[in-house]
Structure formats: structure tokens, C-alpha cells
Design an enzyme around this catalytic site. Sequence first.
Site, PDB file in Angstrom:
ATOM      1  CG  ASP A 191      -5.150   2.089   1.091  1.00 60.41           C
ATOM      2  OD1 ASP A 191      -5.999   1.182   1.182  1.00 60.41           O
ATOM      3  OD2 ASP A 191      -3.948   1.924   1.398  1.00 60.41           O
ATOM      4  CB  SER A 201      -0.875  -0.002   1.260  1.00 63.59           C
ATOM      5  OG  SER A 201      -1.306   1.308   1.555  1.00 63.59           O
ATOM      6  CG  HIS A 229      -9.040  -0.692   0.394  1.00 61.92           C
ATOM      7  ND1 HIS A 229      -8.356  -0.732   1.591  1.00 61.92           N
ATOM      8  CD2 HIS A 229     -10.340  -0.949   0.695  1.00 61.92           C
ATOM      9  CE1 HIS A 229      -9.203  -1.001   2.573  1.00 61.92           C
ATOM     10  NE2 HIS A 229     -10.416  -1.116   2.054  1.00 61.92           N
ATOM     11  CG  MET A 244     -11.314   2.319   2.709  1.00 62.49           C
ATOM     12  SD  MET A 244      -9.754   2.528   3.554  1.00 62.49           S
ATOM     13  CE  MET A 244      -8.636   2.615   2.168  1.00 62.49           C
ATOM     14  CG  ASP A 303      -5.437  -3.234   3.783  1.00 62.50           C
ATOM     15  OD1 ASP A 303      -4.325  -2.828   4.174  1.00 62.50           O
ATOM     16  OD2 ASP A 303      -6.266  -2.499   3.211  1.00 62.50           O
ATOM     17  CG  HIS A 348      -3.993  -2.123  -1.191  1.00 62.04           C
ATOM     18  ND1 HIS A 348      -5.081  -2.989  -1.237  1.00 62.04           N
ATOM     19  CD2 HIS A 348      -4.252  -1.249  -0.186  1.00 62.04           C
ATOM     20  CE1 HIS A 348      -5.946  -2.645  -0.313  1.00 62.04           C
ATOM     21  NE2 HIS A 348      -5.484  -1.589   0.337  1.00 62.04           N
ATOM     22  CG  MET A 385     -10.696  -3.802   6.089  1.00 64.18           C
ATOM     23  SD  MET A 385      -9.272  -3.265   5.123  1.00 64.18           S
ATOM     24  CE  MET A 385      -8.430  -2.149   6.252  1.00 64.18           C
ATOM     25  CG  MET A 389      -8.982   6.571   2.414  1.00 68.61           C
ATOM     26  SD  MET A 389      -8.122   6.879   3.959  1.00 68.61           S
ATOM     27  CE  MET A 389      -6.999   5.467   3.981  1.00 68.61           C
TER      28      MET A 389
HETATM   29  C1  DX5 Z   1      -5.903   1.362   5.971  1.00 69.11           C
HETATM   30  C2  DX5 Z   1      -5.522   0.967   4.586  1.00 69.11           C
HETATM   31  C3  DX5 Z   1      -4.357   0.083   4.484  1.00 69.11           C
HETATM   32  C4  DX5 Z   1      -3.102   0.657   5.073  1.00 69.11           C
HETATM   33  C5  DX5 Z   1      -2.108  -0.415   5.342  1.00 69.11           C
HETATM   34  O1  DX5 Z   1      -7.129   1.950   5.941  1.00 69.11           O
HETATM   35  O2  DX5 Z   1      -6.598   0.292   3.972  1.00 69.11           O
HETATM   36  O3  DX5 Z   1      -4.161  -0.332   3.148  1.00 69.11           O
HETATM   37  O4  DX5 Z   1      -2.498   1.596   4.239  1.00 69.11           O
HETATM   38  O5  DX5 Z   1      -1.020   0.146   5.972  1.00 69.11           O
HETATM   39  P1  DX5 Z   1      -0.300  -0.588   7.167  1.00 69.11           P
HETATM   40  O6  DX5 Z   1       0.310  -1.844   6.598  1.00 69.11           O
HETATM   41  O7  DX5 Z   1       0.685   0.386   7.625  1.00 69.11           O
HETATM   42  O8  DX5 Z   1      -1.330  -0.921   8.205  1.00 69.11           O
HETATM   43 ZN    ZN Z   2      -6.175  -0.668   2.090  1.00 69.69          ZN
END
Ligand code: DX5
Ligand code: ZN
Length: 253
Positions: free
Chosen positions: A40, A13, A72, A74, A200, A38, A166, A42
Site C-alpha cells: 500500500d 497487505s 496499490h 493511493m 481489499d 499487496h 475497495m 500512500m
Molecule cells: C487500506 C489498504 C488495505 C489495507 C487492508 O487503504 O488499501 O490494503 O491495508 O487491511 P485490512 O485487511 O486490515 O483492512
Molecule cells: Zn490496499
Amino acid sequence: MSKKALHCKIGPSVLNADLSQLYSESQRLLNSGADYLHLDVMDGNFVPNLTFGHPIIKCLRPKIPEAFLETHMMVSKPEQLKCQFRVELDCRGRRDRGSNLGQWIEPSADAGVDQYTFHIEATDDVPLICRKIRESGMKVGIGLKPGTAVSIVEKYVDLADMILIMTVEPGFGGQKFMTDMMGKVKWLRNNYPELDIEVDGGVGPSTIGLCAEAGANMIVSGTAVIGAEDPGKVIATMRDVVENSIQKNQLER
Ligand code: DX5
Ligand code: ZN
């Protein structure tokens, strides 16, 4: 019928990378042995944080044309197919009557996303979203927050390419791994021996053993990879652990 072979895939990520250098950070991870990236996304609503979206991914895509990109999502309304908030204007500021783009799904496909992973908690119509993602030419991932029971996803597994469990509350990198999520991974693996199962949150060399033993084969890792002196070594270590577990489980089946 022959069984589908399960493979380990490591998808770093970029959330906690230097996002001002998104391309070079992505390339560094790919050079270090990442199987996919990956990303993220948001919206500041589904989770209390904001990152980036399809306009930035669209700029990144041509620079890393071969990379498999998972978003991903969110976001609160992954199913919103028509843009409700944006007035469609062309580049001269005139209303663009021809545009009927979806808010997230179609623009993601247009940006070159390979897999669109959305959260089951964010929608009442999982089958519709799965269908729209597929129609847009992307693979389907369904994600579950820590508080969501794994049994809820059972009726949708056949519609998905991958289920994401998660292992932290979504929203931020660098959180502590939730060991008690491993029960969900084990349940999925027992019931779906060939399913791609992703974990994740808080995953790194110290927690990969638990993930592998439970049956996860798609591994997202943020800070453990980004912050490492040698990201390639961390990726290789995690891959070894997961591959060994896959082999062991296949022999036992
Ligand atoms: C959190 C994200 C993850 C996060 C993982 O909401 O979905 O993908 O970036 O990072 P680490 O491995 O640092 O928890
Ligand atoms: Zn993620």
C-alpha cells in the site's frame, strides 16, 4: 476459443505489519502461502496517511526476487510522468540533465514492481496511465473507492489486467468490511467471467464467504493475516472458500 481458468490468489497487505522489519514480515507471509504481496503506497494527499514508496520497494525486491509485488497506489497523480517537484541532482549535488524519470510509474517499474494498481478517481486519463504502465513492463490494476460506481470502469476493463473493488475507504488497515460493495463485484463477475477481480479492506475468515460468493478471486487481507497466530491457516482457509466458489460458479456457467 478456450476459456481462461480463474484462480484464487491471496495477497496479504503488509500495511499493519511491523514495517521496521519489512523484509522478514514479507518473507513470513510468503512462507505462509501468500501468492503475492499487496504493498500500500500512500502519498498523504489522495488518502490521509503516509506509508512507503519505490525507494523502499527497490531495497525489498532483491531479498524476495521471486515474489509477485503489487503496489496499490493511493496517490493523487498516478499519471504524472515527469517529476515536477524534485530537482534532479546527481550524487555530488549537481543537476542531472539526463534524468527524465516519471514520478511514480517508471520508478515503480525500476524498483521491480510487477503490478501497478492505481485509482480511477485520481486521474482524467485512464488510457494514458494504462499504456504507460504497460510500456514500463508492469501489469495494470484499476481501483475503485467505495463511492465510485462500477459502471464507470466498464470502458476501461479491456485495458486492465485486474479491477480492484475497495471494501473500505482507502487509507487505513483494520476497518470494517463494507458488505454493500459486493454488488459491484457481482456485476463485474456477471459481465466479465474471466476477469481478475480483487477485494481489499476488512477481508478475513469472517467476510471471505461474501467476497467469494460475489465472484472475487484476488483477495487482499491485512490485519486478519498479520495479526493471526497462524497466518498460514488463515490464508489456506480463505483459499479454500474462494476455490470452492470458483468451481461452483464454473459448473453453473
Ligand atoms: C487500506 C489498504 C488495505 C489495507 C487492508 O487503504 O488499501 O490494503 O491495508 O487491511 P485490512 O485487511 O486490515 O483492512
Ligand atoms: Zn490496499
